[in-house]
Design a protein around this motif. Structure first.
Motif, PDB file in Angstrom:
ATOM      1  N   GLU A  18       0.857  -1.183   0.000  1.00 40.51           N
ATOM      2  CA  GLU A  18       0.000   0.000   0.000  1.00 40.51           C
ATOM      3  C   GLU A  18       0.890   1.229   0.000  1.00 40.51           C
ATOM      4  N   GLN A  19       0.495   2.227  -0.786  1.00 44.09           N
ATOM      5  CA  GLN A  19       1.257   3.463  -0.843  1.00 44.09           C
ATOM      6  C   GLN A  19       0.333   4.615  -0.492  1.00 44.09           C
ATOM      7  N   ALA A  20       0.512   5.179   0.721  1.00 41.50           N
ATOM      8  CA  ALA A  20      -0.358   6.269   1.162  1.00 41.50           C
ATOM      9  C   ALA A  20       0.257   7.088   2.284  1.00 41.50           C
ATOM     10  N   PRO A  21       1.175   7.961   2.155  1.00 34.70           N
ATOM     11  CA  PRO A  21       2.122   8.131   1.057  1.00 34.70           C
ATOM     12  C   PRO A  21       3.313   7.187   1.166  1.00 34.70           C
ATOM     13  N   ASP A  22       3.587   6.644   2.369  1.00 40.68           N
ATOM     14  CA  ASP A  22       4.696   5.686   2.507  1.00 40.68           C
ATOM     15  C   ASP A  22       4.267   4.318   1.976  1.00 40.68           C
ATOM     16  N   VAL A  23       5.232   3.549   1.519  1.00 39.61           N
ATOM     17  CA  VAL A  23       4.954   2.208   1.011  1.00 39.61           C
ATOM     18  C   VAL A  23       5.146   1.207   2.142  1.00 39.61           C
ATOM     19  N   ARG A  24       4.129   0.331   2.319  1.00 43.03           N
ATOM     20  CA  ARG A  24       4.253  -0.728   3.325  1.00 43.03           C
ATOM     21  C   ARG A  24       3.600  -1.993   2.796  1.00 43.03           C
ATOM     22  N   ALA A  25       4.213  -3.122   3.107  1.00 47.45           N
ATOM     23  CA  ALA A  25       3.682  -4.416   2.679  1.00 47.45           C
ATOM     24  C   ALA A  25       2.455  -4.755   3.517  1.00 47.45           C
ATOM     25  N   VAL A  26       1.475  -5.389   2.903  1.00 44.86           N
ATOM     26  CA  VAL A  26       0.282  -5.846   3.611  1.00 44.86           C
ATOM     27  C   VAL A  26       0.649  -7.112   4.380  1.00 44.86           C
ATOM     28  N   THR A  27       0.286  -7.149   5.662  1.00 41.24           N
ATOM     29  CA  THR A  27       0.626  -8.287   6.504  1.00 41.24           C
ATOM     30  C   THR A  27      -0.628  -8.919   7.086  1.00 41.24           C
ATOM     31  N   ASP A  28      -0.471 -10.161   7.526  1.00 40.43           N
ATOM     32  CA  ASP A  28      -1.532 -10.876   8.235  1.00 40.43           C
ATOM     33  C   ASP A  28      -1.522 -10.421   9.681  1.00 40.43           C
ATOM     34  N   TYR A  29      -2.538  -9.667  10.061  1.00 43.72           N
ATOM     35  CA  TYR A  29      -2.616  -9.224  11.450  1.00 43.72           C
ATOM     36  C   TYR A  29      -3.125 -10.391  12.279  1.00 43.72           C
ATOM     37  N   PRO A  30      -2.647 -10.703  13.404  1.00 46.78           N
ATOM     38  CA  PRO A  30      -1.623 -10.037  14.216  1.00 46.78           C
ATOM     39  C   PRO A  30      -0.232 -10.632  14.026  1.00 46.78           C
ATOM     40  N   TYR A  31      -0.072 -11.536  13.073  1.00 44.96           N
ATOM     41  CA  TYR A  31       1.178 -12.290  12.960  1.00 44.96           C
ATOM     42  C   TYR A  31       2.315 -11.512  12.316  1.00 44.96           C
ATOM     43  N   LYS A  32       2.001 -10.488  11.570  1.00 44.68           N
ATOM     44  CA  LYS A  32       3.003  -9.638  10.912  1.00 44.68           C
ATOM     45  C   LYS A  32       3.771 -10.344   9.807  1.00 44.68           C
ATOM     46  N   HIS A  33       3.222 -11.436   9.267  1.00 45.54           N
ATOM     47  CA  HIS A  33       3.819 -12.082   8.095  1.00 45.54           C
ATOM     48  C   HIS A  33       3.245 -11.425   6.847  1.00 45.54           C
ATOM     49  N   THR A  34       4.034 -11.369   5.804  1.00 49.71           N
ATOM     50  CA  THR A  34       3.531 -10.813   4.551  1.00 49.71           C
ATOM     51  C   THR A  34       2.343 -11.640   4.081  1.00 49.71           C
TER      52      THR A  34
END
Length: 85
Positions: A18-34
């Motif tokens: 997701e880019q808004a404005p920083d880019v971050r990978a979408v993760t499985d909450y709460p595990y924090k895996h991509t």
């Protein structure tokens, strides 16, 4: 509003940033895996309640490497049509 960057890998693996404005990978909450998606339809379903401005698909392929050719650094990047909410 945000942009999505979808990285398509062989074997029906789609990874989303997701880019808004920083880019971050979408993760499985709460595990924090991509989070891995299996199709573009599953990504659309995941984002059906959110406003998305632009969506980019980047195609990664290991075809050159599998055929014994040098690894190609050029990626196929295209803007996708995406439903507006």
């Amino acid at each position: 509003m945000m942009d999505l960057i979808i990285n398509s890998h062989e074997g029906d693996i789609y990874l989303v940033c997701e880019q808004a404005p920083d880019v971050r990978a979408v993760t499985d909450y709460p595990y924090k895996h991509t989070k891995r998606f299996s199709s573009l339809s599953s990504i659309k379903q995941h984002y059906q309640q959110q406003s998305i401005d632009k969506v980019w698909l980047i195609q990664h392929s290991a075809y050159d490497e599998m055929c014994g050719l040098p690894n190609s650094s050029s990626l196929l990047k295209m803007e996708l049509s995406w439903p507006k909410h």
